[in-house]
Structures are given as structure tokens and as C-alpha cells.
Design a protein around this motif. Sequence first.
Motif, PDB file in Angstrom:
ATOM      1  N   ASP A 190      20.330   6.264   3.911  1.00  0.00           N
ATOM      2  CA  ASP A 190      20.669   5.890   2.646  1.00  0.00           C
ATOM      3  C   ASP A 190      22.030   6.548   2.158  1.00  0.00           C
ATOM      4  O   ASP A 190      22.480   6.406   1.012  1.00  0.00           O
ATOM      5  N   LEU A 191      22.533   7.340   2.839  1.00  0.00           N
ATOM      6  CA  LEU A 191      23.882   7.960   2.254  1.00  0.00           C
ATOM      7  C   LEU A 191      24.831   8.198   3.566  1.00  0.00           C
ATOM      8  O   LEU A 191      24.310   7.476   4.713  1.00  0.00           O
ATOM      9  N   GLY A 209      12.372   0.488  -0.531  1.00  0.00           N
ATOM     10  CA  GLY A 209      12.885  -0.697  -0.918  1.00  0.00           C
ATOM     11  C   GLY A 209      11.781  -2.066  -1.329  1.00  0.00           C
ATOM     12  O   GLY A 209      12.089  -2.901  -1.621  1.00  0.00           O
ATOM     13  N   GLN A 210      10.484  -1.573  -1.182  1.00  0.00           N
ATOM     14  CA  GLN A 210       9.305  -2.502  -1.847  1.00  0.00           C
ATOM     15  C   GLN A 210       9.596  -2.598  -2.988  1.00  0.00           C
ATOM     16  O   GLN A 210       8.834  -3.758  -3.789  1.00  0.00           O
ATOM     17  N   PHE A 211       9.839  -1.566  -3.945  1.00  0.00           N
ATOM     18  CA  PHE A 211       9.719  -1.517  -5.314  1.00  0.00           C
ATOM     19  C   PHE A 211      11.070  -1.792  -5.896  1.00  0.00           C
ATOM     20  O   PHE A 211      12.017  -1.056  -5.874  1.00  0.00           O
ATOM     21  N   ALA A 239      13.720  10.751   7.805  1.00  0.00           N
ATOM     22  CA  ALA A 239      13.232   9.133   7.892  1.00  0.00           C
ATOM     23  C   ALA A 239      11.814   9.223   7.175  1.00  0.00           C
ATOM     24  O   ALA A 239      11.186  10.253   7.306  1.00  0.00           O
ATOM     25  N   ILE A 240      11.791   8.209   6.794  1.00  0.00           N
ATOM     26  CA  ILE A 240      10.338   8.020   5.815  1.00  0.00           C
ATOM     27  C   ILE A 240       9.246   7.638   6.694  1.00  0.00           C
ATOM     28  O   ILE A 240       9.100   6.302   6.856  1.00  0.00           O
ATOM     29  N   THR A 241       8.458   8.188   7.114  1.00  0.00           N
ATOM     30  CA  THR A 241       7.148   7.982   7.906  1.00  0.00           C
ATOM     31  C   THR A 241       7.301   6.562   8.834  1.00  0.00           C
ATOM     32  O   THR A 241       6.496   5.787   9.028  1.00  0.00           O
ATOM     33  N   ASP A 242       8.498   6.738   9.585  1.00  0.00           N
ATOM     34  CA  ASP A 242       8.993   5.452  10.390  1.00  0.00           C
ATOM     35  C   ASP A 242       9.336   6.010  11.486  1.00  0.00           C
ATOM     36  O   ASP A 242      10.681   6.384  11.623  1.00  0.00           O
ATOM     37  N   GLY A 290       0.817  -1.278  -0.002  1.00  0.00           N
ATOM     38  CA  GLY A 290      -0.003  -0.117  -0.011  1.00  0.00           C
ATOM     39  C   GLY A 290       0.609   1.345  -0.079  1.00  0.00           C
ATOM     40  O   GLY A 290       0.435   2.198   0.539  1.00  0.00           O
ATOM     41  N   ARG A 291       1.872   1.183  -0.713  1.00  0.00           N
ATOM     42  CA  ARG A 291       2.785   2.525  -0.454  1.00  0.00           C
ATOM     43  C   ARG A 291       2.927   3.202  -2.081  1.00  0.00           C
ATOM     44  O   ARG A 291       2.676   2.286  -2.968  1.00  0.00           O
TER      45      ARG A 291
END
Lengths: 457, 387
Positions: B220-221, A393-395, B241-244, A383-384
Motif C-alpha cells: 500500500d505504500l 479493501g472489503q470495507f 502482508a496481511i495473512t495472505d 468474515g474479516r
Amino acid sequence: MAVTAMDVYRLLPKTNCAKCGEASCMAFATKLSEKEMDLELCTQLAADEFDKLADLLAPAVKEITIGKGDKAIIVGGDEVLYRYELTYYNQTPLVIDIADDMEDAAFEERVKIIEDTQFERTGELLTLDAIAIRNKSGDASKFKEAVEKLKKSKLALVLCSFDADAMKAALEVVGDERPLIYGATENNIEQMASLALEYDCPIALFVPNDLEKMKEFSRTLRAKGITDIILDPGTYVGDGIGDTLDDFVMIRRLAIEERDEDFRFPILGIPALTWLNSEEDEVNTAIKEATIAATLINKYADIMIIHGTEIWELIPVLTLRQSIFTDPRKPQAVDAGVYEFGELNEDSPVALTTNFALTYYTVEGDLKSGKANGYLLVLDTEGRAVDVAVAGGQFNGKAVADLIKETGIEDKVKTRKLVIPGLGAPTSGEIEDDTGWEVIVGPRDSSALSDFLKDKV
Amino acid sequence: MDKMTQLLKLLENTDTIELNEFRMDFDELELHLMPAIQQVVQQAQKQVQQAGIVKEAMLAEEFKPPIYDYPGEVAEVQLGAGTRKPVFLGGQKALYRFEEPQPNPPVVTFDVFDIPMPGLPRPIREHFEDVMEHPGDWAKKAVKDFGANMVTIHLIGTGPKVMDKTPRQAAEDIEEVLQAVDVPLVIGASGDPQKDPIVLEAAAAAAEDERCLLASANLDLDYRKVAKAAVDYNHAVLSWAITDINMQKTLNKYLMKEGLTQNDIVMDPTTCALGYGIEFSIDVITRTRLAALKGDTDLQMPMSSGTTNAWGSREAWMKKEEWGPTDYRGPIWEIVTGLTMMLCGVDIFMMLHPQSVKMLREIGETFTKEYMTTEVPDISNWVTELE
């Protein structure tokens, strides 16, 4: 605080009879506390036990119905302060106001706009919910006439007048349709309360910016046996929005965390007040009204009265409402796999997207309106959206290779060319390596995809 | 979930049960409770219940604002030093202003680019068309004409696939902007994980002691290089960070290991645009702010929102007659996105449209005022007075 499954379990018969459909009473208790099943499914409860449980499971904010039958809308019902704790229930109805002194033609036109406004997104049709008829004329018979005209409308009604005689005149016309009576104030509370009881209608209590008084009058109404109350602590725009937010948050906190019986009712916000003596032009006022509506919908408005009817003003508000009222326990996703568009043959192009519901429905809409012919592979990204799934990383190449295998797309087409979304470009090399297909980076936005498939593939 | 996991999950918060004046383990209660004790327990419960009813009746008479005490607080971060007028972020000790007004109003930082950015939506382009060739002029206009508190200079041109500008050229652009305005800067790179740390390092050196916000460090870097540049040249770091929430905690911890403190970090938990996952951002940002106030030291930093993301939404820019003009849709999309983040606790906003910035600041500024100190208009007759 939200009721836990353990609180519920203690009151269940603990026989594990499974007649409710769950294997055990504990499992049933879990579902009840998460509002995924109804208490009626338990056949083993005595009447008083049932009542006790029903009381325990009653939402912190009372659910109130305005209108009847097809016109009915439900307001309130929330359990938590933050949506991630459970979910918010009963999305905020958007009510549009109309004045009782409008010319017939203009009146009809406005009703038609309110009824016809719609906006489609993620496979859902977003619409307006009710009409607030304002006794602007101050004249009881004019009010009655206008309400008469709304009888044939397909939407629920909010009757707005602080004059009890005008309210009575209106209720004589639509009192059996359960309109919301707006409203009871310091000056008319006795008469308005009598009308609410006589016609069995919900009533809104308007006490601007004074929660102490609000509490007092809520008790007054409750003492009379009125149970369907909606609270309007006043909506102030401009600098006053800070006070309005404070009032809304305090009411909701008192309802949910303190279980204060005087405040366990839905809250009414009135972004329409942006238009009261506004010195700005119409466009700026409408933009500001959308801003106020967004503020209040974020912080606990259970029902709102809005004045502007321009679609560009309403789309963001409708979208915000839809987003906030999604259930965080369920991912907004469609099934992964292969989807077919238009006429297909072994040379048809193949495109790729993710299973985030919004992404999928957007791409689907664009392919259909562009009359595209081709296959669409939908990747399970939990669902992203594309960019989020690329970052998360899911794609990735392996997932796409698996999808190609699972869908059997290689038996359907001869070509070995895959169009990926523009935002997925960073993964193109990896996908080529893992699938052996040639990857073509498509447009960043799917509105250009149909043409892209026709011209470039 | 199988039954055992379900049961365990239920017991997570119920490892002990408190009964009036004594305490016993849950297992004990179920297995060893003697009838005599049970009676005592029931009597004790009854007394508690009665006391509860009386208490409720008394409390119901008066209104008491629901004000809470929070054990934790959000760190204050200073941006801008040296030749910059400083701006302060964070410092909250409460969630809402009726509990305690916020010490600092939300800050808006205007997006400026090192290249003319042909892809910018028209409603924004038309405000900056005359200055897009020079980031210094662009920044000046944002501050002078549109009242920006800060400027974000995005070094998009350093992207290997864009113009592949060298770190030296990036440093020159930074110098140009520093000369043009005296507000603090956010320095953004192109998003290339290999090149960003090198670009940010060169930019940080060029802006030594000006206390900029380096955007960004992420997992990632080479975040160590970014952190080191901040420590060496006295800047703050945007931790993205990506919504986490767990990823955010981990990254913050790593950054603090590199010598940064709570007062040197601003978090970006990612702003998903209105209609494009904004609910995920709402949840993560709310949880992050609550965790800070409850005392989680790894999350007690102010938060930033890439509100500009709103312009990626097709409702903001796509020409479509039945949706009305993009001139209005775009700004509202950006306002509603930013506003929603602000109400969840975000402190600094990266934005693009002058009108959006104005609206957001107006509401944000009320946050620093005390409850019931604003003169409000009389709305008691709105039903008849509204045109």
C-alpha cells in the motif's frame, strides 16, 4: 496422510444411485473424505466392503469416549498435523484435578467451581469438561469415598492413582460410568490392564520421557485386546518443556504420517505439573500454567489436566481452544444485512460493523448490555474484522452503498447519518462520497458504542 | 463446485498412478487396461502387500524418531552492526528441535514510542511511566531492567494526525535511541502510507550502517523507497502482508527486485490476536515455514510477529470484575498470542509487557537445545506429590 476422495471412491459401488443424497459416488467420496457425511448413508455396500471402507475412513488418531450419556466427552480423532489441511476434531477437554484428602467443604466448593466455570464468546458458552480425582492420600478407602462424592457430579471422571487396589476400589463405585483409568505405568501395567478390561474403561499409559518404552507398553496393552488407550509421555515445565514438545510432536507425526499403530492414540498433557514444587507465588504459577497449557494445546494435546481455577487463567486457554478448533473450511461469519436493537422509530441511529462472527457478537453484546436503541448494518467482509477488512479493501464506500440499498434502511429511517467503527475511520470520506450519507466516526471499541449512540447521534 | 471442477480437483494430485514397477497415465488405466495385464497388476499388488505386512511387523519392534530431510532452509538475517551488538534470526534447516536444534533462539524486541502514548494499557504504563517522555530513557529501561534483545522505536509522532513530526525530528529521535542503547533497533513509522517511506528514509540515513530493521514495506505504500533506503544505508526490511501467503510472495519478489536479498528481509505475515483471528495467523505462518523448508525461495526468510496486537483484545485490557484483574489477563493474552506464533515458526516478537517477554524467552531458549539433553525433574509420583 489423510485419505483422498479417490482412495474412497475406489471402494464405493460406483452405481451413482444417489440414495445417500449426493448425485454421484464421486461426490459422496469427496464428502466422506472431508468427514462431512457418514458412511452409513450408502445402502449399496456389502458388510465386508463396509468394514474395509470404515477402516480406511477411521481417523489417524483413535477417538475415545470418556464418561457415559450426558457426561460423555470425546477425545482424539485427528487426521492431520496442521489444521489448515482439514480441521482438528474434538476440542481438547479441560480436566480440573481435585485431591481425595480435601476437607468436605473445600471439596464441594472446588467441584462447584469446576462445574460452574463458564465464559461466553461468539455466541458460544465455553466450559470445563471433566474432573480428575487424585489419590493424594495414598489410601484406597479414602479414594473410594471421594469418588463416591463425585458420583452426583455432572462431569466425566478421570481416576488418578498408580495403586491398583485403590483403582479397583474406585471402579467398584463408578466403573459402569466409563471413567478414564490413570494410569498404567511400568510397575502396575498388568493389574491396571486387567481392570480396564474388567470394567471396559479407557486407560492412560504414563511413561515419562521415553518414547521407546511408551511404544513397548502400548503394544503390551494392545496385545491384551485393549483398544482405548491414551498416551501420557510426561509434561515437564521449565526447561523440560522442549522435551515435552518433542515427545508430543513425534507421537502425533508417527500416528498421522507413519500410521504407527502403537501411537495412533490421543495424547494427555498435564499443565497441572507447573504447581509441583513451584517456587513462585500463586499468581506467577497460574500464569505459567496457562502458558504451558497454551503450548500443549497448540501442539497436539488431546486432553489436559489443569490445576488452577482462576477465571483469568482459564479464559485465555478456553479462547485458544475455541480458536484452534474452528473449522478452516467455514468462515466465521454471520449473515450480512440489518439487525435491530431496542425500540425503533424513524429517528433511530444507524451504526455499521462487519460480518466477522467475533466482531458481530461483540457489538451485539455491547448494544444489548448498553440497552441501545438503533439499527446495526452488518457488512459482508467475508468474515474479516474491521481493521483487516479496511486493509484488505472489503470495507469500502461502494460496498456500504450497496448494503444501504439492499437493506432498504432508507425507508426505515429519515436520518442520513451512519456511525462507523473507529477502526474504519480511513474510509469515512469514501463512504460519504458513495452513499451521500453523513459519516460519524464512532469509538474504536464497541464497548463505548451504546453511550455514543445516545449522546453523540 | 460443479462435478467437473470437483473431478479435476481430485485429479490434481493424481495425474499418474504408480503401480509397483511401471507407470501409466490415469486415462490409460481406466480405458485400455487388458485383462491379461490386469492379472499381472493384481499379482504384483499382492506381492507388495505381503512384503508390506512383513515389513510392518519388523519395524514395529523398534522405535525410530520420525526425522525428515528438508530440501530448503530459512535464510539467516543479521540485525545490528556498527556500534550494535548483532542478533541473528532464522537459519533453520528443520521444523523441530528433535530433528535439528534451531541455530538461533527466538528474539524479543521491546516496543518503545517517540511520544508518551497515553493510550497504553495501565499494566504496561506503570512499568514505563517515568521514562515515557524520552524514547532514549525508555529504550534503556527496556534493555537494562527487562533484558530486551532489541528495541523497536515506533515513530508514531510522525503521523499527520498525531503530532506531524518532520522526518528531521524522526531522525533525531533515532539518534537519541541509538545513543542510549547498544542493541539492534527496529524502526517503525506511524502507518501513514504517504509519509512512512519518507520518515523511514530519514531514519535509515540517521542510523547508517547500524543494520536496523525498517518497518515496514507493504503493497500500500512506496515500498521501492523503503527498499532503496535499506540498500543505501545498510539495513534490513520488514516485508508486511496481511495473512495472505501469495501477497507475501509477491511483495518479497518485488523487494528482491529492488536489490534486497533473502538475508535482508524479515517477513510479517500479520499476527491476529488470540481470539481475534489467531487461527488465520496460525495457518499462514505454518504454511509459510513449511514452504520455505520445502524449497520456496520467495518465502525462505525469518518471520516477525506484532505480538503487541494482543493488547488490542478487550479480554486483555477491559475492566470487568467477572474476568479477574487485567494485571494478569493482559500479560497472559500477550504470552499466549506470541507463544502460539512461536510454535508455528516465528523468529522475532515485538512485545510490550516485561513478564510476557520473560516467559516467551524461557520457552524460546529451549528450542536451541538438543532433545533429551535437559535434566528433567522426577514427576513419577505427581498424583500424590502435587499439593
